[in-house]
Design an enzyme around this catalytic site. Structure first.
Site, mmCIF file in Angstrom:
data_model
loop_
_atom_site.group_PDB
_atom_site.id
_atom_site.type_symbol
_atom_site.label_atom_id
_atom_site.label_comp_id
_atom_site.label_asym_id
_atom_site.label_seq_id
_atom_site.Cartn_x
_atom_site.Cartn_y
_atom_site.Cartn_z
ATOM 1 N N LEU A 41 0.803 -1.224 0.000
ATOM 2 C CA LEU A 41 0.000 0.000 0.000
ATOM 3 C C LEU A 41 0.836 1.274 0.000
ATOM 4 O O LEU A 41 0.327 2.359 0.307
ATOM 5 C CB LEU A 41 -0.986 0.010 1.177
ATOM 6 C CG LEU A 41 -2.035 -1.107 1.163
ATOM 7 C CD1 LEU A 41 -2.992 -0.958 2.342
ATOM 8 C CD2 LEU A 41 -2.810 -1.134 -0.155
ATOM 9 N N TYR A 155 14.849 1.994 -13.962
ATOM 10 C CA TYR A 155 13.572 1.276 -13.964
ATOM 11 C C TYR A 155 13.617 0.124 -14.955
ATOM 12 O O TYR A 155 13.321 -1.027 -14.609
ATOM 13 C CB TYR A 155 12.427 2.232 -14.305
ATOM 14 C CG TYR A 155 11.144 1.514 -14.665
ATOM 15 C CD1 TYR A 155 10.468 0.763 -13.708
ATOM 16 C CD2 TYR A 155 10.627 1.562 -15.961
ATOM 17 C CE1 TYR A 155 9.297 0.087 -14.034
ATOM 18 C CE2 TYR A 155 9.463 0.891 -16.287
ATOM 19 C CZ TYR A 155 8.801 0.149 -15.320
ATOM 20 O OH TYR A 155 7.653 -0.525 -15.659
ATOM 21 N N LYS A 159 13.800 -4.126 -14.149
ATOM 22 C CA LYS A 159 12.877 -5.124 -14.700
ATOM 23 C C LYS A 159 13.633 -6.188 -15.491
ATOM 24 O O LYS A 159 13.290 -7.377 -15.446
ATOM 25 C CB LYS A 159 11.847 -4.432 -15.595
ATOM 26 C CG LYS A 159 10.828 -3.587 -14.852
ATOM 27 C CD LYS A 159 9.758 -4.455 -14.210
ATOM 28 C CE LYS A 159 8.562 -3.631 -13.785
ATOM 29 N NZ LYS A 159 7.415 -4.461 -13.364
ATOM 30 N N HIS A 208 1.267 9.877 -16.519
ATOM 31 C CA HIS A 208 0.840 9.263 -17.768
ATOM 32 C C HIS A 208 0.057 10.269 -18.616
ATOM 33 O O HIS A 208 -0.751 11.045 -18.097
ATOM 34 C CB HIS A 208 -0.013 8.031 -17.498
ATOM 35 C CG HIS A 208 0.739 6.938 -16.806
ATOM 36 N ND1 HIS A 208 0.120 5.875 -16.198
ATOM 37 C CD2 HIS A 208 2.074 6.743 -16.633
ATOM 38 C CE1 HIS A 208 1.029 5.066 -15.669
ATOM 39 N NE2 HIS A 208 2.215 5.579 -15.931
ATOM 40 N N ASP A 303 13.756 10.284 -24.933
ATOM 41 C CA ASP A 303 12.449 10.006 -25.548
ATOM 42 C C ASP A 303 12.646 9.641 -27.024
ATOM 43 O O ASP A 303 12.864 10.525 -27.858
ATOM 44 C CB ASP A 303 11.528 11.230 -25.455
ATOM 45 C CG ASP A 303 10.685 11.229 -24.203
ATOM 46 O OD1 ASP A 303 10.640 10.189 -23.526
ATOM 47 O OD2 ASP A 303 10.062 12.265 -23.913
#
Length: 347
Positions: A41, A155, A159, A208, A303
């Protein structure tokens, strides 16, 4: 849609109080599974789980790094499959605080895999990311699974470390004649909300694009800034793949039912079509009936001009394709959620 006729037994969903995880919990319950939801949480919402409460949902506030607790839950509920979503997922934050990401995403997953190994769990469905590809060569977009994985953010690297752990564990278990099956699902931008409007997207901060644009349409932001308008694309803005969250979960369920001990599966999840930033903004203005204040700004570092999936592999092997590919429909499902919940789960 996935066939839910064969039941794999109890399923543990980590990060099940988050945006994507809660949609997985909802779908698995609807399919008749017993679900053990684990979330610390820190960024998930207990309210999402409370809305899904039923006799076959068992929520436990715990951290995936607490191996002893995870092992006990796996054994107590006779879990045969783990669907792993729990992770920190802000790319920018991972750059400024990389150790936090390696500790949570990689070390946390390691503790969980050790617990799963001790408990004899034989199937693992991992929520990976297209960020493991970094900046793919232009001639490899749309991106296939064999695209080199060279992440440019902690990040993405965290992963990819988990993918490596799963691969090595599966190979070791195969040599020991104790087969362990896993799937690494690398997905792109996830959007939309459960079409019943019960659960949805609630991040703090929200980064987002679609939620940010919708917040601007609702007057919660002054306007929209476009980062880079001089890319080699039709309108000069970046292009990305947006998969509806319910399609994403349908793919997870499809893979879960196909996964056998010993399998090593890797799939890109997307619709196979890219939309530009300007196309997203235009669609949001159509859906909401508003005109937004738009500011053009400089590019952000890292990007790439175009990132979207080649989903041919999962279609060829499992027959799965996204069912909702209309951009306006995806945005409309998100907008319904934000209209009903302008302050998220705190409303």
């Amino acid at each position: 849609m996935a066939d839910s006729s064969s039941s794999p037994g109890s399923i543990m969903v980590t990060g099940g109080a988050g945006y994507i995880g809660s949609h997985a919990v909802q779908r698995l319950l609807r399919d008749g599974h017993t679900v053990v939801c684990v979330d610390n949480l820190a960024r998930g919402h207990r309210a999402a789980i409370d809305r899904l409460a039923c006799d076959t949902l068992h929520f436990h506030q715990a951290d995936i790094g607490d191996g002893d607790t995870i092992e006990k839950l796996l054994k107590d509920y006779n879990v045969s499959t783990i669907m792993h979503f729990a992770a920190l997922a802000y790319v920018g934050e991972s750059v400024t605080d990389p150790l936090k990401y390696y500790r949570n995403n990689a070390a946390g997953a390691l503790a969980m895999l050790e617990a799963a190994d001790r408990a004899g769990v034989s199937r693992f469905v991992f929520s990976s990311t297209c960020a493991t590809y970094g900046e793919p060569p232009a001639d490899m977009v749309p991106i296939p699974e064999h695209c080199p994985q060279s992440p440019i953010s902690p990040y993405g690297a965290s992963k990819l470390h988990v993918e490596h752990m799963l691969r090595d564990l599966a190979e070791a278990k195969r040599r020991a004649n104790q087969p362990f099956g896993y799937a690494a699902l690398r997905y792109f931008n996830v959007a939309g909300s459960d079409r019943s409007g019960l659960i949805g997207e609630d991040h703090d901060p929200e980064t987002h694009l679609i939620p940010v644009v919708l917040q601007a349409a609702m007057g919660q932001r002054d306007g929209i800034s476009i980062f880079g308008t001089d890319y080699p694309t039709d309108d000069g803005t970046c292009i990305r793949d947006y998969i509806h969250v319910e399609d994403l979960i349908d793919a997870h369920v499809t893979v879960m039912h196909a996964l056998e001990p010993g399998d090593e599966r890797h799939y890109n999840l997307g619709i196979g079509t890219g939309y530009s930033v300007r196309q997203i903004i235009d669609a949001a203005q159509r859906v909401t009936g508003t005109t937004l204040k738009i500011t053009d700004g400089p590019r952000r570092a890292g990007d790439p001009p175009k990132l979207y999936a080649n989903p041919a592999k999962i279609k060829g092997e499992l027959g799965w394709t996204a069912s909702l590919t209309d951009l306006d429909e995806t945005i409309a499902s998100a907008y319904r959620w934000f209209q009903k919940h302008p302050n998220g789960y705190d409303a």
